[in-house]
Scaffold this active site. Sequence first.
Site, PDB file in Angstrom:
ATOM      1  N   ARG A 114      51.038  39.985  39.329  1.00  0.00           N
ATOM      2  CA  ARG A 114      51.222  39.074  40.350  1.00  0.00           C
ATOM      3  C   ARG A 114      51.883  37.827  39.563  1.00  0.00           C
ATOM      4  O   ARG A 114      52.629  37.146  39.754  1.00  0.00           O
ATOM      5  CB  ARG A 114      49.788  38.788  41.157  1.00  0.00           C
ATOM      6  CG  ARG A 114      50.109  37.491  41.929  1.00  0.00           C
ATOM      7  CD  ARG A 114      48.492  37.043  42.455  1.00  0.00           C
ATOM      8  NE  ARG A 114      47.705  36.530  41.438  1.00  0.00           N
ATOM      9  CZ  ARG A 114      47.870  35.328  40.881  1.00  0.00           C
ATOM     10  NH1 ARG A 114      48.602  34.537  41.261  1.00  0.00           N
ATOM     11  NH2 ARG A 114      46.892  34.814  39.895  1.00  0.00           N
ATOM     12  N   VAL A 115      51.356  37.529  38.327  1.00  0.00           N
ATOM     13  CA  VAL A 115      51.876  36.339  37.656  1.00  0.00           C
ATOM     14  C   VAL A 115      52.957  36.912  37.089  1.00  0.00           C
ATOM     15  O   VAL A 115      53.967  36.082  36.746  1.00  0.00           O
ATOM     16  CB  VAL A 115      50.647  35.990  36.577  1.00  0.00           C
ATOM     17  CG1 VAL A 115      51.360  34.837  35.401  1.00  0.00           C
ATOM     18  CG2 VAL A 115      49.579  35.408  37.110  1.00  0.00           C
ATOM     19  N   GLU A 139      54.465  42.740  29.741  1.00  0.00           N
ATOM     20  CA  GLU A 139      53.718  43.884  29.659  1.00  0.00           C
ATOM     21  C   GLU A 139      52.542  43.720  30.583  1.00  0.00           C
ATOM     22  O   GLU A 139      51.793  42.791  30.444  1.00  0.00           O
ATOM     23  CB  GLU A 139      53.134  43.553  28.006  1.00  0.00           C
ATOM     24  CG  GLU A 139      54.207  43.711  26.849  1.00  0.00           C
ATOM     25  CD  GLU A 139      54.623  45.143  26.571  1.00  0.00           C
ATOM     26  OE1 GLU A 139      54.099  46.102  27.192  1.00  0.00           O
ATOM     27  OE2 GLU A 139      55.798  45.183  26.158  1.00  0.00           O
ATOM     28  N   CYS A 152      44.569  47.422  29.848  1.00  0.00           N
ATOM     29  CA  CYS A 152      45.797  47.744  30.528  1.00  0.00           C
ATOM     30  C   CYS A 152      46.117  49.123  30.350  1.00  0.00           C
ATOM     31  O   CYS A 152      46.772  49.992  31.303  1.00  0.00           O
ATOM     32  CB  CYS A 152      47.223  46.936  30.372  1.00  0.00           C
ATOM     33  SG  CYS A 152      47.573  46.773  28.630  1.00  0.00           S
TER      34      CYS A 152
END
Length: 488
Positions: free
Chosen positions: A201-202, A220, A255
Amino acid sequence: MADEEKKVFDIESAASLVKELRGSFNSGKTKSYEWRITQLKGIGKMIDEREKEILEALREDLSKPEVEAFMSEISMTKGACKTALKELSRWMKPEKAKTSIATYPSSAEIVSEPLGVVLVISPWNFPFLLSVDPVIGAIAAGNAVVLKPSEIAPATSNLLSKLLEEYLDNSSIRVVEGAVPETTALLEQKWDKIFYTGGPRVGRIIMAAAAKHLTPITLELGGKCPAVVDSNVNLKVAVRRIIAGKWACNDGQACVAPDYVITTKDFAPKLIDVMRHELEEFFGKNPMESEDMSRIVSVQHFKRLTKLLDEDNVSDKIVIGGQRDENRLKIAPTILLDVPEDTEIMREEIFGPLLPILTVEKIEESFDVIYSKSKPLAAYLFSENKQLHKDFVNNISAGGMLINDTILHLTVSSLPFGGVGESGTGSYHGKFSFDTFSHKKAVLYRGFGGESSARYPPYTPGKLKLLKTLNSGNILSILLALLGFSKD
């Protein structure tokens, strides 16, 4: 002094900062080997001398166990720094390139030059490693750097601001603390590179801001990282490695953590039994009391995770765990079996201690499950079947891949770390970090000999014939043409 610290960091402040750093970069100081080595040694010294404070900050922000924090943050950052110190002179050397007969006589090389003034925006989940590691690459490449650490890990952010000011050259390396307003002010500026680690989103906001200035970016991001478990495995070892990559890795807030497992219907009960046993071995009969797991970073993230668990057709799929304590921001390691694909937990990246297990009739069908989702940052396969290894590597697209383990590919500095598609763009680690923050400049050297009239007007049939001969690549024809003879 307090008034100065509370001064608002707005667009004007950001513009002034970039202007100052650009002046420092344009002076040429950051390009020298000596400056780069001095800053890298400063980072190494900082980690050695302030390790205890770094570990305390990580404990305050995420309740990271000391051993886990040392392995995943201190050790890996030190390793990146040592690699850069050892290899920098080699990385900086121009790379020889071949030339063609069209430029004969000539020589060529590829020169790595720093991009300029770069911005690194780091996340909260590994707030030390993922801040300092890209900064190491930016410094090694000879850039001036601004680091914007995450406000969601405030203790580490504040410590980074103090330590980088103390150990590094403040005329070329700065830290800007803050939240959305400060990040927005920074993104309004023209940078020579933006390096962002975080969520998609960012990531889209970063990409849109960079597009205004045609600024190159590295994103990333993340995604739903699958772990395929075949029946042809050492199951105990496989399970322990999945647990290590999930719950012993910031409680799944990573992640590259396995986001879901795929196995066969027949093998699932055995897999779940071994997972139950090994989780108890790792974290005790009451994992909520374990000191060997990080906590959820914030109330907001805790509520996001419990919302995933409480969705219809999800809560009744829990086979292990499910306990939660909002006051302590803890959720027990939770395993779910055959959660419907259309639920939120199977649509978005989990980023927490929840692990769905999906079942298929044949293990090869796991490929279709992975194809149905965005390309992940990492993909894992546990199997002794060499053909399955080959098919997995050749047919599954992911940022990185590991056979018979999880997350350890990040520790190999000779491998690039980065995403593909929605899991990110660009890569770093080792020389890939240096390359990420460098421009590869093509340079061709010629003398004043070797003139050929064929390149200049007036153009004639003879000149065209010579050019075609040269373009043919036939050595005999080229020699005859250069001597003024024709092969015809």
